[in-house]
Write a protein that holds these residues in place. Structure first.
Motif, PDB file in Angstrom:
ATOM      1  N   PHE A   9       0.848  -1.183   0.000  1.00 31.72           N
ATOM      2  CA  PHE A   9       0.000   0.000   0.000  1.00 31.72           C
ATOM      3  C   PHE A   9       0.885   1.233   0.000  1.00 31.72           C
ATOM      4  O   PHE A   9       2.037   1.196   0.424  1.00 31.72           O
ATOM      5  CB  PHE A   9      -1.067  -0.001   1.106  1.00 31.72           C
ATOM      6  CG  PHE A   9      -0.569   0.012   2.518  1.00 31.72           C
ATOM      7  CD1 PHE A   9      -0.295   1.200   3.174  1.00 31.72           C
ATOM      8  CD2 PHE A   9      -0.412  -1.183   3.210  1.00 31.72           C
ATOM      9  CE1 PHE A   9       0.139   1.201   4.492  1.00 31.72           C
ATOM     10  CE2 PHE A   9       0.021  -1.187   4.528  1.00 31.72           C
ATOM     11  CZ  PHE A   9       0.304   0.011   5.163  1.00 31.72           C
ATOM     12  N   GLU A  10       0.343   2.300  -0.548  1.00 39.53           N
ATOM     13  CA  GLU A  10       1.109   3.486  -0.907  1.00 39.53           C
ATOM     14  C   GLU A  10       1.916   4.096   0.235  1.00 39.53           C
ATOM     15  O   GLU A  10       3.062   4.478   0.047  1.00 39.53           O
ATOM     16  CB  GLU A  10       0.154   4.532  -1.493  1.00 39.53           C
ATOM     17  CG  GLU A  10       0.790   5.499  -2.439  1.00 39.53           C
ATOM     18  CD  GLU A  10       1.498   4.865  -3.616  1.00 39.53           C
ATOM     19  OE1 GLU A  10       2.633   5.291  -3.910  1.00 39.53           O
ATOM     20  OE2 GLU A  10       0.947   3.956  -4.259  1.00 39.53           O
ATOM     21  N   GLU A  42      -3.401  -3.127  -1.545  1.00 40.13           N
ATOM     22  CA  GLU A  42      -4.423  -3.824  -0.768  1.00 40.13           C
ATOM     23  C   GLU A  42      -5.526  -2.897  -0.262  1.00 40.13           C
ATOM     24  O   GLU A  42      -6.633  -3.352  -0.009  1.00 40.13           O
ATOM     25  CB  GLU A  42      -3.807  -4.599   0.383  1.00 40.13           C
ATOM     26  CG  GLU A  42      -3.209  -3.749   1.469  1.00 40.13           C
ATOM     27  CD  GLU A  42      -2.681  -4.572   2.639  1.00 40.13           C
ATOM     28  OE1 GLU A  42      -2.409  -5.766   2.487  1.00 40.13           O
ATOM     29  OE2 GLU A  42      -2.551  -3.982   3.734  1.00 40.13           O
ATOM     30  N   LYS A  43      -5.248  -1.616  -0.156  1.00 39.09           N
ATOM     31  CA  LYS A  43      -6.279  -0.673   0.292  1.00 39.09           C
ATOM     32  C   LYS A  43      -7.201  -0.267  -0.848  1.00 39.09           C
ATOM     33  O   LYS A  43      -8.364   0.047  -0.625  1.00 39.09           O
ATOM     34  CB  LYS A  43      -5.632   0.554   0.932  1.00 39.09           C
ATOM     35  CG  LYS A  43      -4.925   0.192   2.229  1.00 39.09           C
ATOM     36  CD  LYS A  43      -4.435   1.385   2.973  1.00 39.09           C
ATOM     37  CE  LYS A  43      -3.756   0.893   4.248  1.00 39.09           C
ATOM     38  NZ  LYS A  43      -3.630   1.900   5.249  1.00 39.09           N
ATOM     39  N   LYS A  44      -6.691  -0.280  -2.074  1.00 38.42           N
ATOM     40  CA  LYS A  44      -7.497   0.084  -3.242  1.00 38.42           C
ATOM     41  C   LYS A  44      -8.133  -1.142  -3.894  1.00 38.42           C
ATOM     42  O   LYS A  44      -9.103  -1.011  -4.633  1.00 38.42           O
ATOM     43  CB  LYS A  44      -6.637   0.820  -4.276  1.00 38.42           C
ATOM     44  CG  LYS A  44      -6.146   2.168  -3.777  1.00 38.42           C
ATOM     45  CD  LYS A  44      -5.274   2.838  -4.810  1.00 38.42           C
ATOM     46  CE  LYS A  44      -4.743   4.158  -4.277  1.00 38.42           C
ATOM     47  NZ  LYS A  44      -3.794   4.780  -5.195  1.00 38.42           N
ATOM     48  N   GLN A  45      -7.567  -2.321  -3.642  1.00 36.55           N
ATOM     49  CA  GLN A  45      -8.064  -3.562  -4.241  1.00 36.55           C
ATOM     50  C   GLN A  45      -8.251  -4.639  -3.173  1.00 36.55           C
ATOM     51  O   GLN A  45      -7.676  -5.724  -3.267  1.00 36.55           O
ATOM     52  CB  GLN A  45      -7.087  -4.044  -5.313  1.00 36.55           C
ATOM     53  CG  GLN A  45      -6.887  -3.063  -6.454  1.00 36.55           C
ATOM     54  CD  GLN A  45      -5.731  -3.485  -7.331  1.00 36.55           C
ATOM     55  OE1 GLN A  45      -4.580  -3.207  -7.019  1.00 36.55           O
ATOM     56  NE2 GLN A  45      -6.035  -4.163  -8.414  1.00 36.55           N
ATOM     57  N   PRO A  46      -9.073  -4.366  -2.149  1.00 36.06           N
ATOM     58  CA  PRO A  46      -9.232  -5.338  -1.059  1.00 36.06           C
ATOM     59  C   PRO A  46      -9.831  -6.666  -1.513  1.00 36.06           C
ATOM     60  O   PRO A  46      -9.547  -7.706  -0.926  1.00 36.06           O
ATOM     61  CB  PRO A  46     -10.147  -4.617  -0.067  1.00 36.06           C
ATOM     62  CG  PRO A  46     -10.865  -3.598  -0.874  1.00 36.06           C
ATOM     63  CD  PRO A  46      -9.903  -3.186  -1.955  1.00 36.06           C
ATOM     64  N   ASP A  47     -10.612  -6.641  -2.581  1.00 40.12           N
ATOM     65  CA  ASP A  47     -11.205  -7.885  -3.099  1.00 40.12           C
ATOM     66  C   ASP A  47     -10.126  -8.822  -3.632  1.00 40.12           C
ATOM     67  O   ASP A  47     -10.203 -10.034  -3.453  1.00 40.12           O
ATOM     68  CB  ASP A  47     -12.252  -7.587  -4.171  1.00 40.12           C
ATOM     69  CG  ASP A  47     -11.715  -6.703  -5.289  1.00 40.12           C
ATOM     70  OD1 ASP A  47     -10.897  -5.797  -5.015  1.00 40.12           O
ATOM     71  OD2 ASP A  47     -12.114  -6.910  -6.453  1.00 40.12           O
ATOM     72  N   VAL A  48      -9.112  -8.273  -4.276  1.00 40.33           N
ATOM     73  CA  VAL A  48      -8.001  -9.086  -4.786  1.00 40.33           C
ATOM     74  C   VAL A  48      -7.138  -9.560  -3.620  1.00 40.33           C
ATOM     75  O   VAL A  48      -6.789 -10.738  -3.525  1.00 40.33           O
ATOM     76  CB  VAL A  48      -7.146  -8.288  -5.798  1.00 40.33           C
ATOM     77  CG1 VAL A  48      -5.939  -9.106  -6.251  1.00 40.33           C
ATOM     78  CG2 VAL A  48      -7.984  -7.863  -6.987  1.00 40.33           C
TER      79      VAL A  48
END
Length: 86
Positions: A9-10, A42-48
């Motif tokens: 995450f960024e 992981e914060k922008k793509q929690p589903d992945v």
């Protein structure tokens, strides 16, 4: 050649270091730039991120298998690339 997936995450300082190592290694070893690579925030793509088993970032998977989790120095990132090329 196997695909590398990096979870990060960024604002993570360890992720920033790992990304710096990635850039340095790609500049030093042009063959690494050809390795299929996906970076998942992981914060922008929690589903992945939810589909993978890890706790710390950065975490590297090669073809779906976890090869490194947590703080990563240049040697750790190079091991990931070598695993992908094996």
């Amino acid at each position: 050649m196997k695909k590398i997936t990096m979870f990060m995450f960024e604002s993570c300082p360890h992720c920033k270091l790992a990304r710096k190592c990635l850039d340095e290694l790609k500049a030093e070893h042009p063959e690494y730039a050809a390795v299929p690579f996906e970076m998942v925030d992981e914060k922008k793509q929690p589903d992945v991120a939810a589909k993978y088993d890890y706790y710390y970032v950065p975490t590297f998977f090669v073809d779906g298998e976890k090869v490194h989790e947590g703080h990563a120095e240049k040697a750790d990132v190079e091991k990931v690339f070598k695993t992908a090329l094996a």
